[in-house]
Design an enzyme around this catalytic site. Structure first.
Site, mmCIF file in Angstrom:
data_model
loop_
_atom_site.group_PDB
_atom_site.id
_atom_site.type_symbol
_atom_site.label_atom_id
_atom_site.label_comp_id
_atom_site.label_asym_id
_atom_site.label_seq_id
_atom_site.Cartn_x
_atom_site.Cartn_y
_atom_site.Cartn_z
ATOM 1 N N LEU A 164 44.567 43.458 41.129
ATOM 2 C CA LEU A 164 43.846 43.145 42.351
ATOM 3 C C LEU A 164 43.620 41.635 42.459
ATOM 4 O O LEU A 164 42.797 41.070 41.732
ATOM 5 C CB LEU A 164 42.492 43.869 42.368
ATOM 6 C CG LEU A 164 42.554 45.392 42.177
ATOM 7 C CD1 LEU A 164 41.152 45.972 42.105
ATOM 8 C CD2 LEU A 164 43.335 46.045 43.298
ATOM 9 N N PRO A 219 46.662 45.117 29.948
ATOM 10 C CA PRO A 219 45.322 45.084 29.348
ATOM 11 C C PRO A 219 45.028 46.302 28.492
ATOM 12 O O PRO A 219 45.532 47.400 28.750
ATOM 13 C CB PRO A 219 44.409 45.047 30.578
ATOM 14 C CG PRO A 219 45.179 45.801 31.625
ATOM 15 C CD PRO A 219 46.632 45.450 31.380
ATOM 16 N N ASN A 242 43.546 49.418 30.292
ATOM 17 C CA ASN A 242 44.341 50.270 31.174
ATOM 18 C C ASN A 242 45.805 50.283 30.739
ATOM 19 O O ASN A 242 46.692 49.889 31.488
ATOM 20 C CB ASN A 242 44.231 49.758 32.610
ATOM 21 C CG ASN A 242 44.592 50.816 33.620
ATOM 22 O OD1 ASN A 242 45.007 51.910 33.259
ATOM 23 N ND2 ASN A 242 44.462 50.497 34.881
ATOM 24 N N GLY A 269 41.092 39.167 31.697
ATOM 25 C CA GLY A 269 39.949 38.296 31.865
ATOM 26 C C GLY A 269 40.322 36.891 32.281
ATOM 27 O O GLY A 269 41.501 36.540 32.434
ATOM 28 N N CYS A 297 37.994 47.399 36.519
ATOM 29 C CA CYS A 297 37.362 46.187 37.056
ATOM 30 C C CYS A 297 36.671 46.479 38.383
ATOM 31 O O CYS A 297 35.918 45.642 38.883
ATOM 32 C CB CYS A 297 38.399 45.084 37.236
ATOM 33 S SG CYS A 297 39.759 45.526 38.348
ATOM 34 N N GLY A 312 41.763 38.103 38.636
ATOM 35 C CA GLY A 312 40.539 37.739 37.957
ATOM 36 C C GLY A 312 39.618 38.903 37.664
ATOM 37 O O GLY A 312 39.913 40.067 37.944
#
Length: 481
Positions: A433, A122, A125, A203, A254, A221
């Site tokens: 996660l 992402p 990060n 996402g 997140c 998620g």
């Protein structure tokens, strides 16, 4: 890149991924055959982790500059913590051959590589994620191909080049670590379709694409950490941790606190303490400006507006806020809907994930109300991810855990610094996660090296273990319908 479809895959995308896959498969096969010593694998991973520490400042600067998200200082801290924490978790990891035996049952568990991992990195990060994923893959004798966000492709390449140099130093195939240097949505989709395992962090669209790729996948998620502060909490400590969680890396995590749910009796003091930590309590006019600019008519966060990971100054500029005090580090908004069912509407949208330094406050009277607010926020956004509580009452901790649909409940901790592993809790270090079936994920735990392995079970004859029908069914045997 998560919303890609097969129609977007060009011939060039196919050629690029085919070349990378051919190289990765050859490297993985050689590595699996030649590197069978656990400690030799651990030593390679030690060196990869140390490169993340050694070059933390360089990588953090590149990531902050390219992504235009987050804070350099937070990214340095993240690199230092995550590299050390991941290595701690790998010190005793068993990833080669026989790892468990149960002689009384005649069972032996053996582990083997999954093959080639496709890892979607992402933009929020890009600094620590490649290192952690590579460390998990290499110690399991997997190859890994990274698909970064186009904006942070340079950071990703720098990280990969460092890791490839480590592999070369140890005589291991450098192509165990590869990346798409010119990423596109089509290339990402093609990688997910052709690799052996997808690990996708991002996402909802990305997670859906990962699970729709036809390849086994761990998609993780959206987050939306909602944290209760009850009247028994150590308020100074709670506010220190809420602040630390909210401002870390400009809330790109997140796991950043998105909303806090504060008991009536301590609401005023919590608000005062957060204001003292450079939180700007928005006027009704400024809160309305944020609402209009940050959210779509559906109440969902508008990711195209540029708020994610932005500095307070940039958020004020985007929203047209002109009276923000100098030195502001985060914004405080207050929502008090008549019913939790209104949370997530355009009238009350701040209860969802925001990925920026805007902290929402709810207030409650009875603890039941607090739990329902948490559940309402998660029904709208971030179901299955995490929640937290600041309290001295263990019964409330367990009630929150029992009544919410979350994979993690952080107790008296800063969620963004604790969810993904900490030296002061037992959570495994990761940056992926799982949110369970609640969040549309296949795992409800922290994704670590354990998900990068296949198991082979060897079953030998053992003493018969066959209870009688009386033991198995008891009084049910007398039942007649």
């Amino acid at each position: 890149m998560g919303g890609s479809t097969m129609s977007e895959i060009t011939e060039k995308d196919r050629e690029v991924i085919a070349g990378l896959m051919e190289r990765a498969r050859a490297a993985q096969k050689q590595f699996e055959e030649q590197f069978t010593d656990q400690e030799a694998l651990r030593e390679i991973v030690r060196h990869i982790g140390w490169m993340g520490v050694k070059y933390a400042e360089t990588i953090a600067e590149m990531a902050a500059r390219e992504s235009r998200m987050g804070k350099y200082e937070s990214k340095v801290a993240k690199m230092n913590s995550k590299m050390r924490g991941t290595m701690r978790d790998l010190l005793n990891a068993k990833t080669v051959g026989v790892v468990e035996e149960w002689p009384e049952k005649g069972l032996t568990r053996m582990v083997k590589p999954v093959g080639v991992v496709g890892a979607i990195i992402p933009c929020t990060n890009p600094e620590a994620t490649p290192f952690i994923k590579a460390m998990d893959a290499i110690i399991c004798r997997d190859a890994i191909i990274f698909s970064p966000h186009p904006r942070t492709a340079g950071t990703n390449k720098f990280c990969c080049d460092l890791m490839r140099k480590v592999l070369k130093k140890f005589g291991a195939p450098e192509d165990l670590v590869l990346s798409i240097d010119e990423p596109t949505m089509g290339a990402s989709a093609e990688l997910m379709a052709r690799c052996d395992l997808v690990v996708a962090t991002g996402g909802g669209g990305l997670v859906k694409a990962a699970y729709s790729s036809g390849t086994p996948a761990y998609g993780v998620g959206a987050g939306n950490a909602v944290v209760i502060v009850d009247e028994t909490a150590d308020l100074a400590d709670a506010c220190d941790k809420i602040y630390a969680s909210k401002v870390f890396d400009n809330a790109t995590s997140c796991s950043s606190d998105n909303s806090i749910v504060v008991q009536d009796a301590v609401y005023g003091e919590v608000l005062e303490r957060l204001q003292a930590k450079h939180g700007y309590l928005c006027t009704p006019e400024d809160q309305e400006k944020l609402r209009q600019m940050m959210f779509l008519p559906t109440g969902h966060y508008n990711g195209k507006m540029g708020f994610a990971g932005a500095s307070p100054e940039r958020i004020a500029e985007l929203a047209g806020i002109t009276d923000m005090p100098q030195g502001t580090e985060f914004f405080i908004v207050q929502e008090n809907p008549a019913s939790p069912d209104e949370i997530g509407s355009f009238a009350y949208p701040f209860g969802g994930e925001k990925l920026c330094v805007v902290l929402n406050m709810f207030r409650y009277g009875q603890f039941d109300e607090a739990v329902e607010i948490v559940n309402a926020c998660h029904r709208f956004s971030g179901l299955g991810h995490s929640c937290g509580i600041h309290t001295k009452r263990e019964d409330r901790v367990m009630e929150l855990a029992a009544r919410t649909y979350t994979s993690r409940v952080m107790v008296n901790q800063a969620t963004s610094l604790a969810n993904s592993g900490s030296f002061t809790n037992g959570m495994p270090f990761t940056l992926s996660l799982g949110c369970g079936t609640w969040g549309g994920n296949s795992a409800s735990e922290n994704i670590t090296y354990k998900q990068f392995l296949n198991n082979t079970w060897v079953a030998r004859p053992c003493a018969e273990d066959k209870p009688s029908d009386e033991e198995l069914f008891g009084a049910a045997m007398q039942c007649e319908l």
